[in-house]
Design a protein around this motif. Structure first.
Motif, short mmCIF file in Angstrom:
data_model
loop_
_atom_site.label_atom_id
_atom_site.label_comp_id
_atom_site.label_asym_id
_atom_site.label_seq_id
_atom_site.Cartn_x
_atom_site.Cartn_y
_atom_site.Cartn_z
N ILE A 1 0.84 -1.20 0.00
CA ILE A 1 0.00 0.00 0.00
C ILE A 1 0.87 1.25 0.00
CG2 ILE A 1 -1.79 1.27 1.25
CD1 ILE A 1 -2.73 -1.38 2.41
N ILE A 2 1.92 1.26 0.84
CA ILE A 2 2.81 2.42 0.86
C ILE A 2 3.53 2.57 -0.47
CG2 ILE A 2 4.78 3.48 2.02
CD1 ILE A 2 4.06 1.93 4.52
N GLY A 3 3.97 1.44 -1.03
CA GLY A 3 4.66 1.49 -2.31
C GLY A 3 3.79 2.04 -3.42
N LEU A 4 2.52 1.70 -3.42
CA LEU A 4 1.60 2.25 -4.43
C LEU A 4 1.56 3.77 -4.34
CD1 LEU A 4 -1.41 -0.25 -4.21
CD2 LEU A 4 0.33 -0.14 -5.98
N GLY A 5 1.48 4.28 -3.12
CA GLY A 5 1.46 5.74 -2.95
C GLY A 5 2.75 6.39 -3.39
N ILE B 1 10.78 4.67 9.07
CA ILE B 1 11.23 3.31 8.79
C ILE B 1 10.23 2.58 7.90
CG2 ILE B 1 10.17 2.26 10.83
CD1 ILE B 1 13.65 1.47 9.42
N LEU B 2 8.92 2.86 8.06
CA LEU B 2 7.93 2.26 7.18
C LEU B 2 8.13 2.73 5.74
CD1 LEU B 2 4.64 2.57 9.31
CD2 LEU B 2 5.86 0.46 8.73
N THR B 3 8.36 4.03 5.57
CA THR B 3 8.56 4.57 4.23
C THR B 3 9.81 4.00 3.58
OG1 THR B 3 7.49 6.63 4.91
CG2 THR B 3 8.77 6.68 2.88
N LEU B 4 10.89 3.89 4.35
CA LEU B 4 12.15 3.41 3.78
C LEU B 4 12.04 1.96 3.32
CD1 LEU B 4 14.79 5.00 6.19
CD2 LEU B 4 14.16 5.72 3.88
N LYS B 5 11.35 1.12 4.10
CA LYS B 5 11.21 -0.28 3.69
C LYS B 5 10.32 -0.40 2.46
CE LYS B 5 12.16 -2.24 8.26
NZ LYS B 5 11.64 -2.99 9.43
N VAL C 1 12.27 0.44 -0.64
CA VAL C 1 13.02 -0.67 -1.21
C VAL C 1 12.15 -1.43 -2.21
CG1 VAL C 1 14.24 -2.82 -0.70
CG2 VAL C 1 14.46 -0.87 0.85
N ALA C 2 10.89 -1.66 -1.84
CA ALA C 2 9.97 -2.34 -2.75
C ALA C 2 9.71 -1.51 -3.99
CB ALA C 2 8.65 -2.62 -2.02
N ALA C 3 9.56 -0.18 -3.81
CA ALA C 3 9.31 0.69 -4.96
C ALA C 3 10.52 0.75 -5.89
CB ALA C 3 8.94 2.10 -4.47
N LEU D 1 5.70 -4.60 -10.41
CA LEU D 1 7.01 -4.90 -9.84
C LEU D 1 7.12 -4.37 -8.41
CD1 LEU D 1 9.48 -4.31 -12.84
CD2 LEU D 1 8.70 -6.48 -11.84
N THR D 2 6.43 -3.28 -8.12
CA THR D 2 6.40 -2.78 -6.75
C THR D 2 5.71 -3.79 -5.83
OG1 THR D 2 6.40 -0.48 -7.48
CG2 THR D 2 5.59 -0.92 -5.25
#
Length: 341
Positions: free
Chosen positions: A16-20, A271-275, A278-280, A290-291
């Motif tokens: 969800i964070i990666g989508l944003g 820390i949530l954003t940084l992890k 990595v996925a993004a 791919l995310t």
């Protein structure tokens, strides 16, 4: 299997964070570091409402509303475009304060579902307000400069979080209580299943929204060719506001999903954003599928790493960036960044 189930739950959060992050970067070239802070503030606001206290996020929104409104009115005065004043008041005063009124009313109610909805909606105004106050004035800067501004902004939000929310951590009530026994050795909480289901639903909604709706095509056009989007009448400021609003909504959802399973502090967002970043990166900050694959890799790797060596779990997760960047640098054709006038 237990570690895999836990890893899938965290993969859903990072998805969800990666989508944003991918949405905002593809539209505005901004790596939106404050995403995690908005999610944390939404979780802390839900915790405050559960204890019968007004969420301090209302104060934060009030500060940004005042600054954004002053900046907008100054812009109108310089251009002498007074006909835009009613719209500015509606967009930067009335609409951001509506979720605050809902949260204030929900605080005195007994419905947990109402408080969850209020906490999610309370996060929505922060996205466009942050974009208007801090990012729009430097929208034409380089990606590195935008990253520095975004990082500094996250540090400012963390300081305001400490001021208004305090240093204490909290956990909120689970949206769904109970668990289901998959096997004799594996029991999965309903909250975990809810998190995975919400992430999958949002991923599907993203795909359909970007491919089938008019607004999705506008965002896709801006991400694919910003110059061409301007030529056909798509305003970059409008698409940036929409992208940040959607991302803030996703952040609010992340906040209420993660707070029942992890203790949330005012500075837990970075820390949530940084992890999720990595996925993004695995998706090149442009590819949603791919995310999603990257989020699965990060979540499962973190779960197993925390079991093998909890002290090194973050190092192992962030260490994934090295082979990923090496592989991408060998596969991706590099182009010089084009300067925009």
């Amino acid at each position: 299997m237990i570690l895999l189930a836990d890893g899938l739950a965290w993969s859903a959060i990072y998805l969800i964070i990666g989508l944003g992050l991918v949405l905002i970067f593809s539209v505005t070239r901004v790596i939106f570091v404050p995403f995690g802070s908005i999610a944390v503030f939404s979780a802390l606001s839900l915790g405050a409402m559960e204890t019968g206290q007004l969420p301090a996020m209302i104060n934060l929104i009030g500060v940004f509303v005042a600054v954004a409104l002053i900046m907008e009115l100054m812009s109108i005065a310089r251009q002498r475009a007074w006909s835009r004043a009613p719209r500015a008041l509606l967009c930067w005063l009335v609409m951001p304060l509506l979720p605050c009124l809902l949260a204030a009313w929900a605080t005195g109610q007994d419905s947990e579902a109402l408080k969850v909805v209020a906490a999610i909606l309370l996060a929505v105004p922060l996205g466009p307000l942050i974009e208007r106050v801090a990012l729009r004035p430097v929208a034409h800067a380089s990606v590195l400069a935008l990253l520095i501004v975004s990082l500094v902004l996250d540090l400012i939000l963390a300081g305001l979080g400490l001021l208004w929310f305090g240093p204490e951590g909290l956990r909120t009530k689970a949206a769904l209580n109970g668990s289901i026994a998959v096997s004799s050795n594996l029991v999965i909480n309903y909250q975990t299943l809810l998190t995975i289901a919400v992430a999958l639903a949002l991923a599907l909604l993203f795909y359909v929204g970007l491919q089938r709706t008019r607004m999705g095509k506008v965002l896709h056009a801006t991400a694919s060719n910003p110059t061409g989007a301007r030529l056909v009448g798509i305003r970059p400021a409008f698409t940036a506001t929409i992208a940040h609003s959607i991302a803030a909504l996703l952040a609010g959802i992340v906040g209420v999903l993660v707070s029942p399973v992890a203790t949330i502090y005012y500075d837990s967002g970075l820390i949530l954003t940084l992890k999720a970043f990595v996925a993004a990166i695995i998706g090149g900050l442009v590819s949603y599928p791919l995310t999603a694959l990257g989020a699965l890799l990060v979540g499962v790797a973190e779960s197993y790493a925390s079991f093998w060596n909890s002290g090194l779990k973050d190092a192992i997760v962030f260490g994934l960036l090295i082979p990923i960047l090496v592989i991408r640098s060998g596969l991706v054709v590099h182009h010089e960044e084009e300067s925009e006038e």
